[in-house]
Design a protein around this motif. Sequence first.
Motif, PDB file in Angstrom:
ATOM      1  N   PRO A   1       9.350  48.397  -0.032  1.00  0.00           N
ATOM      2  CA  PRO A   1       8.849  47.778  -1.272  1.00  0.00           C
ATOM      3  C   PRO A   1       8.370  46.357  -0.996  1.00  0.00           C
ATOM      4  O   PRO A   1       8.944  45.657  -0.162  1.00  0.00           O
ATOM      5  N   VAL A   2       7.304  45.943  -1.673  1.00  0.00           N
ATOM      6  CA  VAL A   2       6.762  44.596  -1.476  1.00  0.00           C
ATOM      7  C   VAL A   2       6.572  43.926  -2.843  1.00  0.00           C
ATOM      8  O   VAL A   2       6.394  44.606  -3.850  1.00  0.00           O
ATOM      9  N   SER A   3       6.634  42.605  -2.855  1.00  0.00           N
ATOM     10  CA  SER A   3       6.503  41.903  -4.138  1.00  0.00           C
ATOM     11  C   SER A   3       6.123  40.438  -3.951  1.00  0.00           C
ATOM     12  O   SER A   3       6.218  39.896  -2.856  1.00  0.00           O
ATOM     13  N   PHE A   4       5.690  39.842  -5.074  1.00  0.00           N
ATOM     14  CA  PHE A   4       5.469  38.403  -5.120  1.00  0.00           C
ATOM     15  C   PHE A   4       6.810  37.785  -5.478  1.00  0.00           C
ATOM     16  O   PHE A   4       7.408  38.143  -6.494  1.00  0.00           O
ATOM     17  N   ALA A   5       7.328  36.881  -4.655  1.00  0.00           N
ATOM     18  CA  ALA A   5       8.605  36.251  -4.975  1.00  0.00           C
ATOM     19  C   ALA A   5       8.620  34.831  -4.445  1.00  0.00           C
ATOM     20  O   ALA A   5       8.138  34.579  -3.343  1.00  0.00           O
ATOM     21  N   CYS A   6       9.147  33.919  -5.245  1.00  0.00           N
ATOM     22  CA  CYS A   6       9.252  32.527  -4.819  1.00  0.00           C
ATOM     23  C   CYS A   6      10.729  32.162  -4.745  1.00  0.00           C
ATOM     24  O   CYS A   6      11.519  32.572  -5.587  1.00  0.00           O
ATOM     25  N   ASP A   7      11.076  31.373  -3.734  1.00  0.00           N
ATOM     26  CA  ASP A   7      12.481  31.003  -3.542  1.00  0.00           C
ATOM     27  C   ASP A   7      12.773  29.591  -4.060  1.00  0.00           C
ATOM     28  O   ASP A   7      13.751  28.974  -3.689  1.00  0.00           O
ATOM     29  N   CYS A   8      11.900  29.084  -4.945  1.00  0.00           N
ATOM     30  CA  CYS A   8      12.140  27.729  -5.459  1.00  0.00           C
ATOM     31  C   CYS A   8      13.296  27.732  -6.455  1.00  0.00           C
ATOM     32  O   CYS A   8      13.656  28.769  -7.016  1.00  0.00           O
ATOM     33  N   SER A   9      13.893  26.564  -6.681  1.00  0.00           N
ATOM     34  CA  SER A   9      14.959  26.437  -7.671  1.00  0.00           C
ATOM     35  C   SER A   9      15.046  24.976  -8.080  1.00  0.00           C
ATOM     36  O   SER A   9      14.519  24.094  -7.399  1.00  0.00           O
TER      37      SER A   9
END
Length: 294
Positions: free
Chosen positions: A233-241
């Motif tokens: 599975p692939v996706s758009f994901a950001c690890d910001c917080s």
Amino acid sequence: MTDYLVKSIINDGMFRAYVVNGTQLVKEAQKRHGTWSAATAALGRSLVGTLMLASSLLKGKEKLTVKINGGGPVGGIVVDGNANGTVKGYLQQPHVSLPLNDKHHIDVGRAVGNKGTLSVTKDMGLKDPFTGNVGLASGEIGDDFTYYLAQSEQIPSSVGVSVFVNPDESVEVAGGFMIQVMPGASDEAIDRLQKTLTHLPLVSELLRQGKTPEDILGMLFKNDKVKILDKMPVSFACDCSKERFAAAMASLPADEIEAMIKEDHGAEVTCRFCGNQYHYDETELKAVLIKAQS
Ligand SMILES: [Zn+2]
């Protein structure tokens, strides 16, 4: 339907082939950045290309950043990818739409420009990241990834990436393939592949017809032995917080943080990769200031 990437090996190692349906992830990028058609296609193709590049070159916690600067109206494009199938990215100017090119496709080459470079910085967890740079082939993105693989990684390849944008700016489909030619590939198999590629419709056309990545793989190698190694599975994901941006702010000069507290009574930070906004009130900024001074 969720997005996924299929990794395969052809004729016991003649080719490595990757095919991805990245529709949902490009939809997500378009919504987050509010891009117009030419910018959507440029960013979408870059996201899909980076996803396949990262899947083919990286393992474990390694990651890479692709930067494309062609001097065109969209400005610079930045995409981060890793081995786990997530990507995030942005471009400088999201509001770009252009007349269709002479093939009646979105004119990505003109939107990106071709007077500049594609650079790939790989962070393999070692002390110094490695950066490879190539001149842009056309700014159409697929060609540029192909050229990068040949020049910088010494891997002959063929990369096709495409995005179909609806008249209302939403993304209908997006996807691509990356075929890498291995040293054991026979001339006959390479010829056959080249012939197939000249007649193959765009991946976006095939996805619109309801074809799956496996179907497309079958079309690319209909007379060859296809072995699927992985379906991911692939996706758009950001690890910001909020915590991450607070830590970054703590490296600013103390007087700048003081100004945010005394003059602005708070601060607003927007993540360039995903568009998420984080607000910091005076109390939170005072904690940042203490960190900055320690
Ligand atoms: Zn973010």
